[in-house]
Write a protein that holds these residues in place. Sequence first.
Motif, PDB file in Angstrom:
ATOM      1  N   ARG A   4       0.835  -1.201   0.000  1.00 40.74           N
ATOM      2  CA  ARG A   4       0.000   0.000   0.000  1.00 40.74           C
ATOM      3  C   ARG A   4       0.872   1.255   0.000  1.00 40.74           C
ATOM      4  O   ARG A   4       0.631   2.203  -0.740  1.00 40.74           O
ATOM      5  CB  ARG A   4      -0.928  -0.024   1.220  1.00 40.74           C
ATOM      6  CG  ARG A   4      -1.958   1.064   1.243  1.00 40.74           C
ATOM      7  CD  ARG A   4      -3.021   0.908   2.338  1.00 40.74           C
ATOM      8  NE  ARG A   4      -2.605   0.245   3.558  1.00 40.74           N
ATOM      9  CZ  ARG A   4      -2.931  -1.019   3.897  1.00 40.74           C
ATOM     10  NH1 ARG A   4      -3.662  -1.755   3.102  1.00 40.74           N
ATOM     11  NH2 ARG A   4      -2.507  -1.535   5.034  1.00 40.74           N
ATOM     12  N   GLU A   5       1.924   1.248   0.816  1.00 42.67           N
ATOM     13  CA  GLU A   5       2.792   2.411   0.896  1.00 42.67           C
ATOM     14  C   GLU A   5       3.657   2.570  -0.352  1.00 42.67           C
ATOM     15  O   GLU A   5       3.980   3.692  -0.730  1.00 42.67           O
ATOM     16  CB  GLU A   5       3.623   2.370   2.173  1.00 42.67           C
ATOM     17  CG  GLU A   5       2.732   2.554   3.393  1.00 42.67           C
ATOM     18  CD  GLU A   5       3.471   2.812   4.680  1.00 42.67           C
ATOM     19  OE1 GLU A   5       4.626   3.264   4.632  1.00 42.67           O
ATOM     20  OE2 GLU A   5       2.879   2.573   5.744  1.00 42.67           O
ATOM     21  N   THR A  42       1.305   4.325  -2.779  1.00 43.88           N
ATOM     22  CA  THR A  42       0.998   5.717  -2.469  1.00 43.88           C
ATOM     23  C   THR A  42       2.248   6.572  -2.277  1.00 43.88           C
ATOM     24  O   THR A  42       2.138   7.781  -2.091  1.00 43.88           O
ATOM     25  CB  THR A  42       0.156   5.814  -1.182  1.00 43.88           C
ATOM     26  OG1 THR A  42       0.906   5.292  -0.094  1.00 43.88           O
ATOM     27  CG2 THR A  42      -1.168   5.083  -1.334  1.00 43.88           C
ATOM     28  N   GLN A  43       3.437   5.944  -2.318  1.00 48.75           N
ATOM     29  CA  GLN A  43       4.716   6.626  -2.119  1.00 48.75           C
ATOM     30  C   GLN A  43       4.856   7.216  -0.714  1.00 48.75           C
ATOM     31  O   GLN A  43       5.613   8.137  -0.499  1.00 48.75           O
ATOM     32  CB  GLN A  43       4.916   7.734  -3.170  1.00 48.75           C
ATOM     33  CG  GLN A  43       4.837   7.266  -4.600  1.00 48.75           C
ATOM     34  CD  GLN A  43       6.027   6.447  -5.034  1.00 48.75           C
ATOM     35  OE1 GLN A  43       7.145   6.823  -4.801  1.00 48.75           O
ATOM     36  NE2 GLN A  43       5.777   5.329  -5.662  1.00 48.75           N
ATOM     37  N   GLN A  44       4.101   6.706   0.257  1.00 43.74           N
ATOM     38  CA  GLN A  44       4.221   7.135   1.649  1.00 43.74           C
ATOM     39  C   GLN A  44       4.980   6.047   2.394  1.00 43.74           C
ATOM     40  O   GLN A  44       4.394   5.098   2.886  1.00 43.74           O
ATOM     41  CB  GLN A  44       2.840   7.367   2.260  1.00 43.74           C
ATOM     42  CG  GLN A  44       2.102   8.486   1.572  1.00 43.74           C
ATOM     43  CD  GLN A  44       0.705   8.655   2.114  1.00 43.74           C
ATOM     44  OE1 GLN A  44       0.150   7.766   2.747  1.00 43.74           O
ATOM     45  NE2 GLN A  44       0.124   9.801   1.855  1.00 43.74           N
ATOM     46  N   LYS A  94       7.169   2.794 -10.724  1.00 46.39           N
ATOM     47  CA  LYS A  94       6.869   3.019  -9.299  1.00 46.39           C
ATOM     48  C   LYS A  94       8.128   2.879  -8.453  1.00 46.39           C
ATOM     49  O   LYS A  94       8.395   3.693  -7.571  1.00 46.39           O
ATOM     50  CB  LYS A  94       5.800   2.040  -8.796  1.00 46.39           C
ATOM     51  CG  LYS A  94       4.412   2.387  -9.181  1.00 46.39           C
ATOM     52  CD  LYS A  94       3.957   3.591  -8.392  1.00 46.39           C
ATOM     53  CE  LYS A  94       2.494   3.850  -8.611  1.00 46.39           C
ATOM     54  NZ  LYS A  94       2.040   5.032  -7.904  1.00 46.39           N
TER      55      LYS A  94
END
Length: 90
Positions: free
Chosen positions: A14-15, A18-20, A70
């Motif tokens: 998930r991160e 979202t690049q978090q 990504k």
Amino acid sequence: MEYVTNQLVEQICREIGTQQIDKIRPFINLILMKTQTQGDTEEVQASPILTLIENKIRTMFRSEKLIESKLTELRELLHAQLLIRSRACR
């Protein structure tokens, strides 16, 4: 243990999407290291968790080009954050 592993894999993927990446930085570094060395003679031995992450990412993005994009964005983000931190420590 399987539940914890699955939750970790879900959170990491998930991160990545979202690049978090603040919570999972060590795992992201391992993933990037693995992807950068796949063509080299010194291939990094993937742990079962990295294999699960790789499979999940392939399912999420379905395109090698998108996965590469990504992970490249993520590597650049990590590099920029590292530069900012190193300058702040001076």
